[in-house]
Design a protein around this motif. Structure first.
Motif, PDB file in Angstrom:
ATOM      1  N   GLY A 199     -15.474 -13.278   5.043  1.00 44.96           N
ATOM      2  CA  GLY A 199     -15.803 -12.406   3.917  1.00 44.96           C
ATOM      3  C   GLY A 199     -14.827 -11.260   3.749  1.00 44.96           C
ATOM      4  O   GLY A 199     -14.448 -10.913   2.626  1.00 44.96           O
ATOM      5  N   SER A 200     -14.395 -10.689   4.868  1.00 51.98           N
ATOM      6  CA  SER A 200     -13.447  -9.578   4.764  1.00 51.98           C
ATOM      7  C   SER A 200     -12.074 -10.072   4.303  1.00 51.98           C
ATOM      8  O   SER A 200     -11.399  -9.391   3.528  1.00 51.98           O
ATOM      9  N   LEU A 201     -11.673 -11.260   4.752  1.00 48.72           N
ATOM     10  CA  LEU A 201     -10.403 -11.824   4.277  1.00 48.72           C
ATOM     11  C   LEU A 201     -10.479 -12.191   2.799  1.00 48.72           C
ATOM     12  O   LEU A 201      -9.532 -11.946   2.043  1.00 48.72           O
ATOM     13  N   LEU A 202     -11.605 -12.763   2.388  1.00 45.13           N
ATOM     14  CA  LEU A 202     -11.793 -13.089   0.978  1.00 45.13           C
ATOM     15  C   LEU A 202     -11.795 -11.819   0.125  1.00 45.13           C
ATOM     16  O   LEU A 202     -11.172 -11.769  -0.933  1.00 45.13           O
ATOM     17  N   GLY A 203     -12.464 -10.784   0.601  1.00 46.03           N
ATOM     18  CA  GLY A 203     -12.487  -9.512  -0.126  1.00 46.03           C
ATOM     19  C   GLY A 203     -11.116  -8.870  -0.228  1.00 46.03           C
ATOM     20  O   GLY A 203     -10.740  -8.344  -1.275  1.00 46.03           O
ATOM     21  N   ALA A 204     -10.353  -8.937   0.855  1.00 50.60           N
ATOM     22  CA  ALA A 204      -9.001  -8.373   0.827  1.00 50.60           C
ATOM     23  C   ALA A 204      -8.113  -9.163  -0.135  1.00 50.60           C
ATOM     24  O   ALA A 204      -7.323  -8.587  -0.886  1.00 50.60           O
ATOM     25  N   GLY A 205      -8.277 -10.477  -0.113  1.00 48.66           N
ATOM     26  CA  GLY A 205      -7.497 -11.307  -1.026  1.00 48.66           C
ATOM     27  C   GLY A 205      -7.853 -11.061  -2.483  1.00 48.66           C
ATOM     28  O   GLY A 205      -6.962 -10.939  -3.339  1.00 48.66           O
TER      29      GLY A 205
ATOM     30  N   GLY B 158      -9.217  -8.341  -3.697  1.00 47.74           N
ATOM     31  CA  GLY B 158      -8.775  -6.985  -4.026  1.00 47.74           C
ATOM     32  C   GLY B 158      -7.288  -6.936  -4.329  1.00 47.74           C
ATOM     33  O   GLY B 158      -6.857  -6.269  -5.277  1.00 47.74           O
ATOM     34  N   GLY B 159      -6.503  -7.643  -3.535  1.00 49.84           N
ATOM     35  CA  GLY B 159      -5.061  -7.699  -3.782  1.00 49.84           C
ATOM     36  C   GLY B 159      -4.739  -8.386  -5.098  1.00 49.84           C
ATOM     37  O   GLY B 159      -3.866  -7.943  -5.848  1.00 49.84           O
ATOM     38  N   ALA B 160      -5.460  -9.466  -5.384  1.00 50.15           N
ATOM     39  CA  ALA B 160      -5.237 -10.175  -6.648  1.00 50.15           C
ATOM     40  C   ALA B 160      -5.613  -9.307  -7.842  1.00 50.15           C
ATOM     41  O   ALA B 160      -4.879  -9.257  -8.841  1.00 50.15           O
ATOM     42  N   LEU B 161      -6.725  -8.606  -7.744  1.00 50.73           N
ATOM     43  CA  LEU B 161      -7.136  -7.720  -8.844  1.00 50.73           C
ATOM     44  C   LEU B 161      -6.153  -6.568  -9.023  1.00 50.73           C
ATOM     45  O   LEU B 161      -5.860  -6.173 -10.159  1.00 50.73           O
TER      46      LEU B 161
ATOM     47  N   VAL C 254      -3.103  -8.010 -10.791  1.00 51.32           N
ATOM     48  CA  VAL C 254      -3.395  -8.261 -12.205  1.00 51.32           C
ATOM     49  C   VAL C 254      -3.472  -6.944 -12.969  1.00 51.32           C
ATOM     50  O   VAL C 254      -2.953  -6.825 -14.086  1.00 51.32           O
ATOM     51  N   PHE C 255      -4.094  -5.948 -12.374  1.00 44.26           N
ATOM     52  CA  PHE C 255      -4.238  -4.654 -13.045  1.00 44.26           C
ATOM     53  C   PHE C 255      -2.885  -4.011 -13.316  1.00 44.26           C
ATOM     54  O   PHE C 255      -2.672  -3.428 -14.374  1.00 44.26           O
ATOM     55  N   THR C 256      -1.962  -4.120 -12.354  1.00 44.36           N
ATOM     56  CA  THR C 256      -0.644  -3.512 -12.572  1.00 44.36           C
ATOM     57  C   THR C 256       0.136  -4.239 -13.659  1.00 44.36           C
ATOM     58  O   THR C 256       0.987  -3.643 -14.311  1.00 44.36           O
ATOM     59  N   ARG C 257      -0.157  -5.514 -13.871  1.00 43.07           N
ATOM     60  CA  ARG C 257       0.518  -6.254 -14.943  1.00 43.07           C
ATOM     61  C   ARG C 257      -0.111  -5.989 -16.305  1.00 43.07           C
ATOM     62  O   ARG C 257       0.580  -6.043 -17.321  1.00 43.07           O
ATOM     63  N   ILE C 258      -1.400  -5.719 -16.333  1.00 47.04           N
ATOM     64  CA  ILE C 258      -2.096  -5.512 -17.610  1.00 47.04           C
ATOM     65  C   ILE C 258      -1.964  -4.069 -18.088  1.00 47.04           C
ATOM     66  O   ILE C 258      -1.648  -3.824 -19.252  1.00 47.04           O
ATOM     67  N   ALA C 259      -2.250  -3.121 -17.222  1.00 48.62           N
ATOM     68  CA  ALA C 259      -2.238  -1.705 -17.599  1.00 48.62           C
ATOM     69  C   ALA C 259      -0.798  -1.190 -17.593  1.00 48.62           C
ATOM     70  O   ALA C 259      -0.219  -0.934 -16.536  1.00 48.62           O
TER      71      ALA C 259
ATOM     72  N   VAL D 256       0.724   0.299  -7.990  1.00 49.78           N
ATOM     73  CA  VAL D 256      -0.001   0.063  -6.751  1.00 49.78           C
ATOM     74  C   VAL D 256       0.945  -0.609  -5.772  1.00 49.78           C
ATOM     75  O   VAL D 256       1.547  -1.635  -6.083  1.00 49.78           O
ATOM     76  N   ALA D 257       1.090  -0.028  -4.603  1.00 49.48           N
ATOM     77  CA  ALA D 257       1.940  -0.612  -3.566  1.00 49.48           C
ATOM     78  C   ALA D 257       1.106  -1.593  -2.748  1.00 49.48           C
ATOM     79  O   ALA D 257       0.179  -1.201  -2.036  1.00 49.48           O
ATOM     80  N   LEU D 258       1.393  -2.880  -2.885  1.00 54.21           N
ATOM     81  CA  LEU D 258       0.664  -3.912  -2.150  1.00 54.21           C
ATOM     82  C   LEU D 258       1.411  -4.223  -0.865  1.00 54.21           C
ATOM     83  O   LEU D 258       2.445  -4.874  -0.864  1.00 54.21           O
ATOM     84  N   ASP D 259       0.873  -3.734   0.247  1.00 48.88           N
ATOM     85  CA  ASP D 259       1.495  -3.891   1.553  1.00 48.88           C
ATOM     86  C   ASP D 259       0.617  -4.812   2.403  1.00 48.88           C
ATOM     87  O   ASP D 259      -0.607  -4.635   2.455  1.00 48.88           O
ATOM     88  N   ALA D 260       1.209  -5.779   3.074  1.00 48.62           N
ATOM     89  CA  ALA D 260       0.444  -6.724   3.887  1.00 48.62           C
ATOM     90  C   ALA D 260      -0.288  -6.016   5.026  1.00 48.62           C
ATOM     91  O   ALA D 260      -1.404  -6.396   5.385  1.00 48.62           O
ATOM     92  N   GLU D 261       0.316  -4.975   5.586  1.00 53.11           N
ATOM     93  CA  GLU D 261      -0.325  -4.235   6.676  1.00 53.11           C
ATOM     94  C   GLU D 261      -1.631  -3.598   6.218  1.00 53.11           C
ATOM     95  O   GLU D 261      -2.607  -3.561   6.968  1.00 53.11           O
ATOM     96  N   LEU D 262      -1.670  -3.130   4.992  1.00 53.93           N
ATOM     97  CA  LEU D 262      -2.887  -2.540   4.438  1.00 53.93           C
ATOM     98  C   LEU D 262      -4.007  -3.572   4.385  1.00 53.93           C
ATOM     99  O   LEU D 262      -5.148  -3.285   4.757  1.00 53.93           O
TER     100      LEU D 262
END
Length: 75
Positions: free
Chosen positions: A5-11, A13-16, A19-24, A35-41
């Motif tokens: 569940g936490s991996l699915l939520g992180a995935g 969240g990253g996808a959203l 998408v948000f950075t491409r739309i807005a 938004v800086a998408l860092d794998a460590e985060l």
């Protein structure tokens, strides 16, 4: 289940966020909220969510394990 569940939520969240950075966008085409998408985060967030879930399940389970089943049913 908690780790999944936490991996699915992180995935999700990253996808959203992606998408948000491409739309807005601003009028000039730059991202409105970069938004800086860092794998460590994502790894840190997933591990922290899993640890909190395990603790939240472990504490009541430990308390329930100490109960006498007959007393719990009667009372």
């Amino acid at each position: 289940m908690g780790l999944g569940g936490s991996l699915l939520g992180a995935g999700l969240g990253g996808a959203l966020a992606a998408v948000f950075t491409r739309i807005a966008r601003n009028a000039d085409g730059s991202p409105l909220y970069p938004v800086a998408l860092d794998a460590e985060l994502f790894v840190t967030t997933a591990l922290l969510a899993t640890a909190v879930g395990v603790l939240a399940a472990w504490l009541p389970a430990r308390r329930a394990a100490r109960l006498d089943p007959v007393e719990a049913i009667r009372g």
